[in-house]
Design a protein around this motif. Structure first.
Motif, mmCIF file in Angstrom:
data_model
loop_
_atom_site.group_PDB
_atom_site.id
_atom_site.type_symbol
_atom_site.label_atom_id
_atom_site.label_comp_id
_atom_site.label_asym_id
_atom_site.label_seq_id
_atom_site.Cartn_x
_atom_site.Cartn_y
_atom_site.Cartn_z
ATOM 1 N N THR B 152 -22.634 -1.256 14.870
ATOM 2 C CA THR B 152 -21.965 -0.480 15.898
ATOM 3 C C THR B 152 -21.308 0.757 15.309
ATOM 4 O O THR B 152 -21.476 1.861 15.810
ATOM 5 C CB THR B 152 -20.881 -1.336 16.594
ATOM 6 N N SER B 153 -20.595 0.551 14.208
ATOM 7 C CA SER B 153 -19.902 1.696 13.634
ATOM 8 C C SER B 153 -20.925 2.662 13.045
ATOM 9 O O SER B 153 -20.716 3.859 12.976
ATOM 10 C CB SER B 153 -18.887 1.251 12.595
ATOM 11 N N PHE B 154 -22.088 2.120 12.661
ATOM 12 C CA PHE B 154 -23.176 2.962 12.192
ATOM 13 C C PHE B 154 -23.651 3.868 13.315
ATOM 14 O O PHE B 154 -23.791 5.074 13.157
ATOM 15 C CB PHE B 154 -24.323 2.073 11.698
ATOM 16 N N LEU B 155 -23.833 3.273 14.486
ATOM 17 C CA LEU B 155 -24.315 4.047 15.628
ATOM 18 C C LEU B 155 -23.342 5.169 15.992
ATOM 19 O O LEU B 155 -23.755 6.299 16.200
ATOM 20 C CB LEU B 155 -24.522 3.132 16.836
ATOM 21 N N SER B 156 -22.047 4.819 16.015
ATOM 22 C CA SER B 156 -21.105 5.870 16.380
ATOM 23 C C SER B 156 -21.069 6.920 15.284
ATOM 24 O O SER B 156 -20.910 8.106 15.551
ATOM 25 C CB SER B 156 -19.714 5.289 16.642
ATOM 26 N N GLY B 157 -21.266 6.462 14.032
ATOM 27 C CA GLY B 157 -21.326 7.400 12.912
ATOM 28 C C GLY B 157 -22.479 8.361 13.068
ATOM 29 O O GLY B 157 -22.344 9.570 12.883
ATOM 30 N N VAL B 158 -23.627 7.815 13.451
ATOM 31 C CA VAL B 158 -24.811 8.643 13.614
ATOM 32 C C VAL B 158 -24.578 9.708 14.667
ATOM 33 O O VAL B 158 -24.810 10.888 14.433
ATOM 34 C CB VAL B 158 -26.028 7.779 14.027
ATOM 35 N N SER B 159 -24.058 9.278 15.815
ATOM 36 C CA SER B 159 -23.920 10.277 16.873
ATOM 37 C C SER B 159 -22.934 11.358 16.467
ATOM 38 O O SER B 159 -23.134 12.532 16.775
ATOM 39 C CB SER B 159 -23.513 9.626 18.193
ATOM 40 N N HIS B 160 -21.899 10.940 15.718
ATOM 41 C CA HIS B 160 -20.939 11.944 15.268
ATOM 42 C C HIS B 160 -21.591 12.949 14.328
ATOM 43 O O HIS B 160 -21.431 14.149 14.438
ATOM 44 C CB HIS B 160 -19.761 11.272 14.575
ATOM 45 N N GLU B 161 -22.346 12.432 13.401
ATOM 46 C CA GLU B 161 -22.945 13.289 12.380
ATOM 47 C C GLU B 161 -23.966 14.260 12.977
ATOM 48 O O GLU B 161 -24.138 15.366 12.511
ATOM 49 C CB GLU B 161 -23.588 12.429 11.295
ATOM 50 N N PHE B 162 -24.622 13.768 14.032
ATOM 51 C CA PHE B 162 -25.626 14.626 14.667
ATOM 52 C C PHE B 162 -24.977 15.745 15.470
ATOM 53 O O PHE B 162 -25.566 16.776 15.701
ATOM 54 C CB PHE B 162 -26.512 13.798 15.606
ATOM 55 N N ARG B 163 -23.759 15.491 15.893
ATOM 56 C CA ARG B 163 -23.109 16.449 16.792
ATOM 57 C C ARG B 163 -22.888 17.795 16.108
ATOM 58 O O ARG B 163 -23.090 18.834 16.701
ATOM 59 C CB ARG B 163 -21.786 15.866 17.287
ATOM 60 N N THR B 164 -22.509 17.769 14.817
ATOM 61 C CA THR B 164 -22.194 19.018 14.119
ATOM 62 C C THR B 164 -23.359 20.014 14.147
ATOM 63 O O THR B 164 -23.212 21.119 14.675
ATOM 64 C CB THR B 164 -21.768 18.725 12.670
ATOM 65 N N PRO B 165 -24.502 19.648 13.613
ATOM 66 C CA PRO B 165 -25.598 20.622 13.647
ATOM 67 C C PRO B 165 -26.062 20.949 15.064
ATOM 68 O O PRO B 165 -26.418 22.093 15.343
ATOM 69 C CB PRO B 165 -26.726 19.942 12.861
ATOM 70 N N LEU B 166 -25.994 19.943 15.945
ATOM 71 C CA LEU B 166 -26.437 20.210 17.320
ATOM 72 C C LEU B 166 -25.550 21.253 17.988
ATOM 73 O O LEU B 166 -26.027 22.172 18.646
ATOM 74 C CB LEU B 166 -26.419 18.917 18.140
ATOM 75 N N THR B 167 -24.238 21.101 17.784
ATOM 76 C CA THR B 167 -23.311 22.070 18.354
ATOM 77 C C THR B 167 -23.611 23.456 17.815
ATOM 78 O O THR B 167 -23.638 24.445 18.557
ATOM 79 C CB THR B 167 -21.859 21.699 18.002
ATOM 80 N N SER B 168 -23.830 23.509 16.534
ATOM 81 C CA SER B 168 -24.101 24.798 15.917
ATOM 82 C C SER B 168 -25.390 25.403 16.481
ATOM 83 O O SER B 168 -25.453 26.598 16.786
ATOM 84 C CB SER B 168 -24.166 24.629 14.396
ATOM 85 N N ILE B 169 -26.407 24.561 16.655
ATOM 86 C CA ILE B 169 -27.667 25.062 17.204
ATOM 87 C C ILE B 169 -27.455 25.608 18.615
ATOM 88 O O ILE B 169 -27.869 26.719 18.943
ATOM 89 C CB ILE B 169 -28.734 23.944 17.235
#
Ligand code: GDP
Ligand code: MG
Lengths: 104, 512, 158
Positions: B152-169
């Motif tokens: 579970t914490s992995f999943l939330s970690g993943v979504s968090h980590e993906f957010r940075t580059p996605l926001t920038s894009i």
């Protein structure tokens, strides 16, 4: 040494880029074909050969990600020995579709 | 006298009723008297003068002075008897009476009791086993819960980590879109290009995150593949620097990159894997460092690339150093978000590249991660087309390729460089062309309709045609290359081909 | 002729009867038949005649009947390697023996060595060593160490 693309080459690249949308369509059709119940090995080999082409051409036009992904998908296609076990291939092919979409 | 007679009579009756038997021994345990009915118990040879223990086994070891009751002794006849030793002043009397009724009752009772007790013991053992089993289940359960917590914490970690580059894009894409839409177009072309580059870098970042995820699934199955090819090392490092700088800026920490080699620097390595590793390591370093700096140093010497990523973060305790390379670990237990997969995968990739990931750390002063991988430097002859001999430029080239996207591009690029290129789109036409005209060099795809590249090679070999042929194929399968080489191809280029590679191979062929 | 009286003692169902029967008649039975009182058998080791008293085991209903022990030259303490409690109980049983006939030569049989769920380790048999008793892992079923057990006792008795 030519380090800048000529207008002709740029035009070719533009042409390729605009063909991506069409490729999305073709690839999606392939994907639907292999995922259908009565999919045949012929359909699989058509998909494979399309991925093969795509791996070559997209790379030459600078789409390294598409090239790498379609190559991966192609390698997965090579592993498929029956139409009942396509899990990975569908996933990988969808990845390629997504990448194509993202560039078109 | 009557009395004595009566007494005797009673005694007689009693003896018979109890099946009483007896014998008497003197002080030296010799038989001095014995009843006749001893034989009915199986005691034979009990005659005057015999040694008691020679004819009666239980007599051995006993003496004439000790009073003793021996209940329930199995006699030679099989009957249970009760034995009483009654010492007198001059001799010892041994009384034997039938106890079989008593023995049978005892037998029944005792058998039941003992069997019962054995059952109880068995039950206790079973209960204990059940207890251990349930304890083990309990433990399993805890482990499962832990695993699901990590997931579970992995999943939330993943979504968090993906957010940075996605926001920038999304941000940069919007900027470009606005620029394109606004009639005035205040932003310069250069800005737009910069924005697009940023988008591209973030995409690559995103891609490497996705690759981490995909690779994680492959970790166990040895499916991660490394594909070395000619690459500009400097470009990789510069890209990575530009990509991660915004992250370090956002945290107000310094980010130093020190490269000890020239730019550009062509080496053979898998650029996307190397990128992935650097992003993982630097990403971690920046994530865990809240003040101070992150430093990336790279040295190329004797065809080996040494890389070190050091930070001034909180460091890792010895105990955690052991765990840190496990999948999901950091994401769950350090309060930092992330996939927790980067290090596991990086370690594996570095291993595949021929190196080893080393981590050293001092608690509260920082962490150093380093590795060394082979990165053979390309020599000058392999350098881009600056070295092309002008005389070759008039060479006549046949291109056989059924994919027009590729064919047109190659034709265009080669013609721009002064070569004469003819293009055909299937194997048969290629063979025809080679029969009717002279070519200096053939560039041929393998998968073509009507006749494949292999077929053409075979025909040429049969006809003794020695025009050098370079094969282009997207197949990295070694047996495909071997097949082409067996059929006499001059070189085997893997698609996508770089135009510079084509020219280099062509020049080599023409020189011969 | 040299004679020796030997007593088999231990908890019920540890294999006293089985060991005796294996030794005396070379037979074994899986069926459990509780011994009531005592059964006396004889056997020879070389020139020595052994008079073996197979005494009813100690159980929850009845302690060892110490009368049977009078005049014994040696004791075989028997316990069941698959039941730890029978090893622990040896201490008490030995107390009964000692009180009645004093410290006579003694050996120990850890019986049922052929079974899988063996629960004995060095810690549990430490007491036997302290006492200086020779200890044998025996199997009345397979005959393992049965002869050795009795031979050792006879030579202890001397
Ligand atoms: N497997 C196995 N069973 C045994 C052994 N010795 C005795 N038994 C079994 O244990 C049970 C009790 O044995 P028994 O000789 O009657 O014990 P006692 O009460 O001490 O005389 C019987 O069912 C025997 O068959 C042995 O060495 N191995
Ligand atoms: Mg018994």
């Amino acid at each position: 040494m030519i380090d800048q693309d000529s207008p002709q080459v740029l035009a070719l690249k533009e042409r390729y880029k605009s063909s991506l949308e069409e490729k999305v369509q073709v690839l999606s059709d392939h994907l639907i074909a292999i995922e259908s119940e009565e999919a045949t090995l012929d359909e699989l080999s058509e998909l494979r050969s399309f991925l093969h082409k795509l791996a070559g051409s997209s790379g030459m036009y600078g789409y390294d990600d598409i090239s790498a992904a379609s190559r991966e998908a192609m390698l997965v296609a090579d592993q498929v020995d029956s139409m009942t076990n396509l899990g990975d291939l569908s996933v990988m092919t969808s990845e390629v579709v997504k990448l194509l979409q993202s560039h078109s | 006298m009557v009395e004595t007679n009566l007494q005797q009579h009673i005694n007689q009756q009693l003896f018979e009723k109890l099946e009483l038997a007896y014998f008497c021994v003197d002080q030296s345990m010799r038989v001095i008297d014995a009843s006749e009915n001893l034989e009915s118990y199986g005691y034979t040879g009990v005659i005057t003068g015999a040694n008691a223990d020679d004819c009666v086994d239980f007599m051995f070891g006993l003496d004439a002075h000790t009073e003793l009751d021996l209940p329930l002794v199995e006699s030679p006849s099989g009957k249970k008897v009760s034995v009483s030793l009654l010492p007198g002043s001059t001799f010892l009397t041994v009384l034997i009476s039938n106890a079989s009724v008593q023995a049978d009752q005892r037998q029944l009772l005792q058998q039941k009791a003992n069997e019962n007790e054995l059952l109880v013991e068995q039950q206790i053992i079973l209960m204990k086993q059940l207890e251990t089993a349930s304890e083990m289940l309990e433990q399993k359960n805890v482990q499962l819960e832990e695993a699901s917590r990590l997931q579970t914490s992995f999943l939330s970690g993943v979504s968090h980590e993906f957010r940075t580059p996605l926001t920038s894009i999304m941000g940069y894409t919007n900027l470009v879109k606005q620029a394109l839409e606004s009639a005035s177009d205040e932003s310069s072309e250069n800005d737009k290009v910069q924005h697009l580059r940023a988008v591209q870098r973030s995409s690559k970042h995103l891609l490497s995150l996705v690759e981490n995820l995909l690779d994680h699934g492959k970790l166990d199955s040895d499916e991660i593949v490394v594909r070395p090819k000619a690459t500009d090392l400097a470009e990789i490092f510069n890209d990575v620097k530009l990509l991660l700088k915004p992250l370090s800026d956002a945290k107000h920490i310094d980010f130093f990159v020190e490269l000890d080699f020239e730019q550009p620097m062509m080496v053979v390595t898998d650029d996307s894997r190397l990128r992935q590793c650097l992003i993982n390591l630097l990403g971690n370093a920046i994530k865990f460092t809240d003040s101070g700096s992150v430093r990336l140093t790279a040295v190329l010497s004797n065809d080996f690339l040494k890389v070190e990523v050091s930070d001034t973060g909180p460091g890792i305790s010895e105990e955690n150093l052991a765990k840190i390379k496990l999948p999901f670990w950091q994401a769950a237990d350090t309060g930092k978000t992330g996939t927790g997969l980067g290090l596991t995968i990086t370690e594996r990739i570095i291993e595949l590249m021929g190196g080893e990931l080393e981590i050293s750390s001092v608690l509260s002063s920082g962490t150093q991660v380093n590795f060394e991988i082979p990165a053979p430097q390309l020599n000058a002859t392999l350098e881009p087309i600056a070295a092309v001999a002008p005389s070759f430029k008039q060479a006549k080239i046949l291109l056989a390729e059924d994919d027009y996207d590729i064919a047109d591009l190659i034709v265009m690029m080669l013609s721009e460089r002064g070569y004469q290129v003819s293009h055909v789109d299937n194997g048969e036409l290629a063979l025809n062309a080679l029969e009717s005209q002279e070519f200096d060099f053939v560039l041929m795809d393998i998968h073509m309709p009507i006749m494949t590249g292999y077929d053409v090679l075979a025909e040429l070999q049969a006809k003794g045609n020695t025009t050098p042929v370079a094969i282009m194929s997207a197949s990295t399968v070694e047996s495909d290359r071997a097949k082409a080489e067996q059929l006499g191809c001059f070189d085997y280029l893997i698609k996508p081909v770089e135009i510079d590679d084509v020219i280099r191979v062509m020049n080599l062929a023409l020189e011969q | 002729m040299l004679k020796k009286k030997i007593c088999m003692v231990g908890d019920f169902s540890v294999g006293k009867t089985s060991l005796t029967q294996k030794f005396v008649n070379n037979v074994f039975s899986e069926k459990y038949l509780t011994t009531i009182g005592v059964k006396i058998d004889t056997a020879f080791i070389n020139d020595t005649k052994l008079i073996v008293w197979d005494v009813a085991g100690r159980d929850s209903l009845s302690p060892i009947n110490a009368s049977y022990l009078v005049g014994a030259n040696g004791i075989v303490l028997v316990c069941d390697g698959t039941r730890q409690s029978t090893v622990r109980d040896i201490k008490d049983i030995w107390q009964v023996v000692k009180e009645r006939i004093g410290e006579v030569p003694t050996v120990v049989a850890l019986n049922k060595a052929d079974l899988e769920d063996w629960h004995i380790d060095a810690e549990q048999t430490a007491y036997f060593e302290e006492q200086g008793w020779q200890t044998f892992e025996t199997s009345a079923k397979e005959g393992q160490n049965v002869k050795a057990l009795f031979e050792a006792l006879v030579s202890e008795i001397g």
